[in-house]
Design a protein around this motif. Structure first.
Motif, PDB file in Angstrom:
ATOM      1  N   VAL A   9     -48.957  18.582  31.679  1.00 35.97           N
ATOM      2  CA  VAL A   9     -49.285  17.173  31.882  1.00 35.97           C
ATOM      3  C   VAL A   9     -48.239  16.344  30.962  1.00 35.97           C
ATOM      4  O   VAL A   9     -48.361  16.830  29.867  1.00 35.97           O
ATOM      5  CB  VAL A   9     -50.688  16.974  31.910  1.00 35.97           C
ATOM      6  CG1 VAL A   9     -50.898  15.439  32.383  1.00 35.97           C
ATOM      7  CG2 VAL A   9     -51.693  18.035  32.495  1.00 35.97           C
ATOM      8  N   HIS A  13     -50.073  10.826  30.786  1.00 34.95           N
ATOM      9  CA  HIS A  13     -51.209  11.406  31.449  1.00 34.95           C
ATOM     10  C   HIS A  13     -52.168  12.032  30.826  1.00 34.95           C
ATOM     11  O   HIS A  13     -53.204  11.659  30.871  1.00 34.95           O
ATOM     12  CB  HIS A  13     -50.819  12.389  32.773  1.00 34.95           C
ATOM     13  CG  HIS A  13     -50.333  11.538  33.968  1.00 34.95           C
ATOM     14  ND1 HIS A  13     -49.380  12.196  34.661  1.00 34.95           N
ATOM     15  CD2 HIS A  13     -50.398  10.325  34.570  1.00 34.95           C
ATOM     16  CE1 HIS A  13     -48.773  11.399  35.664  1.00 34.95           C
ATOM     17  NE2 HIS A  13     -49.452  10.426  35.488  1.00 34.95           N
ATOM     18  N   ARG A  16     -54.183   9.164  28.891  1.00 33.21           N
ATOM     19  CA  ARG A  16     -55.328   8.596  29.782  1.00 33.21           C
ATOM     20  C   ARG A  16     -56.425   9.443  29.821  1.00 33.21           C
ATOM     21  O   ARG A  16     -57.375   8.892  29.843  1.00 33.21           O
ATOM     22  CB  ARG A  16     -54.582   8.250  31.233  1.00 33.21           C
ATOM     23  CG  ARG A  16     -53.774   6.834  31.114  1.00 33.21           C
ATOM     24  CD  ARG A  16     -53.287   6.585  32.237  1.00 33.21           C
ATOM     25  NE  ARG A  16     -52.125   7.390  33.209  1.00 33.21           N
ATOM     26  CZ  ARG A  16     -50.765   7.437  32.805  1.00 33.21           C
ATOM     27  NH1 ARG A  16     -50.520   6.571  31.696  1.00 33.21           N
ATOM     28  NH2 ARG A  16     -50.118   8.239  33.500  1.00 33.21           N
ATOM     29  N   HIS A  27     -51.424  17.468  40.369  1.00 34.55           N
ATOM     30  CA  HIS A  27     -51.420  15.907  40.975  1.00 34.55           C
ATOM     31  C   HIS A  27     -52.689  15.546  41.707  1.00 34.55           C
ATOM     32  O   HIS A  27     -52.642  15.052  42.675  1.00 34.55           O
ATOM     33  CB  HIS A  27     -50.094  16.075  42.043  1.00 34.55           C
ATOM     34  CG  HIS A  27     -48.779  16.464  41.299  1.00 34.55           C
ATOM     35  ND1 HIS A  27     -48.157  15.548  40.467  1.00 34.55           N
ATOM     36  CD2 HIS A  27     -48.125  17.719  41.311  1.00 34.55           C
ATOM     37  CE1 HIS A  27     -47.247  16.174  40.015  1.00 34.55           C
ATOM     38  NE2 HIS A  27     -47.098  17.569  40.391  1.00 34.55           N
ATOM     39  N   ASP A  50     -43.550  11.004  29.927  1.00 39.27           N
ATOM     40  CA  ASP A  50     -44.313  10.555  31.138  1.00 39.27           C
ATOM     41  C   ASP A  50     -43.745  11.188  32.440  1.00 39.27           C
ATOM     42  O   ASP A  50     -42.602  11.758  32.512  1.00 39.27           O
ATOM     43  CB  ASP A  50     -43.997   8.983  31.387  1.00 39.27           C
ATOM     44  CG  ASP A  50     -45.183   8.235  31.646  1.00 39.27           C
ATOM     45  OD1 ASP A  50     -46.007   8.996  32.248  1.00 39.27           O
ATOM     46  OD2 ASP A  50     -45.294   7.144  31.130  1.00 39.27           O
TER      47      ASP A  50
END
Length: 138
Positions: A9, A13, A16, A27, A50
């Motif tokens: 990942v 992400h 977060r 996804h 990212d």
């Protein structure tokens, strides 16, 4: 008995997920998350800062333990409703992969080490997990 996983990942992400106490995979699809169980461990590998256009990173960016029994679906956007698992994250330090490649058994071809991460989520053995965790938390 715990199973050990790598989840590939981007760092953005992962950040977060750490802040929200969750993980997603592939996804937002549920199939790999359904294979995980409470108390399984996940190491997060970030090839980039990212997605999709971040800078190369090639580092382990988080580590945590699955803390729920079932996947759940987030319902904050009609266009994207990802499946998630709750995760308790450990305090850790972002750790570059390159110094560990020779010792990681799940990387069979050391000259093409990045190939393994193309699968997104995959199992690793306890030795590899302990090696990564020690590098990240030691």
């Amino acid at each position: 008995m715990s199973t050990y996983w790598i989840n590939t990942v981007s760092r953005g992400h992962v950040t977060r997920g750490v802040a929200g106490g969750f993980t997603q995979a592939n996804h937002g699809k549920p199939h790999m998350l359904r294979r995980m169980a409470r108390d399984d461990w996940i190491v997060f590998y970030s090839p980039k800062t990212d997605y999709p256009d971040g800078a190369p990173l090639q580092a382990f960016t988080a580590i945590g333990r699955v803390s729920d029994d079932e996947v759940y679906q987030e319902d904050f956007d009609p266009e994207f409703q990802p499946w998630r698992r709750r995760v308790e994250f450990l305090p850790c330090t972002e750790t570059p992969i390159r110094p560990l490649i020779d010792e990681l058994a799940f990387i069979e071809n050391k000259s093409q080490w990045g190939y393994r991460f193309r699968f997104g989520v995959f199992k690793i053995d306890e030795h590899d997990f302990d090696l990564i965790r020690s590098a990240m938390t030691g």
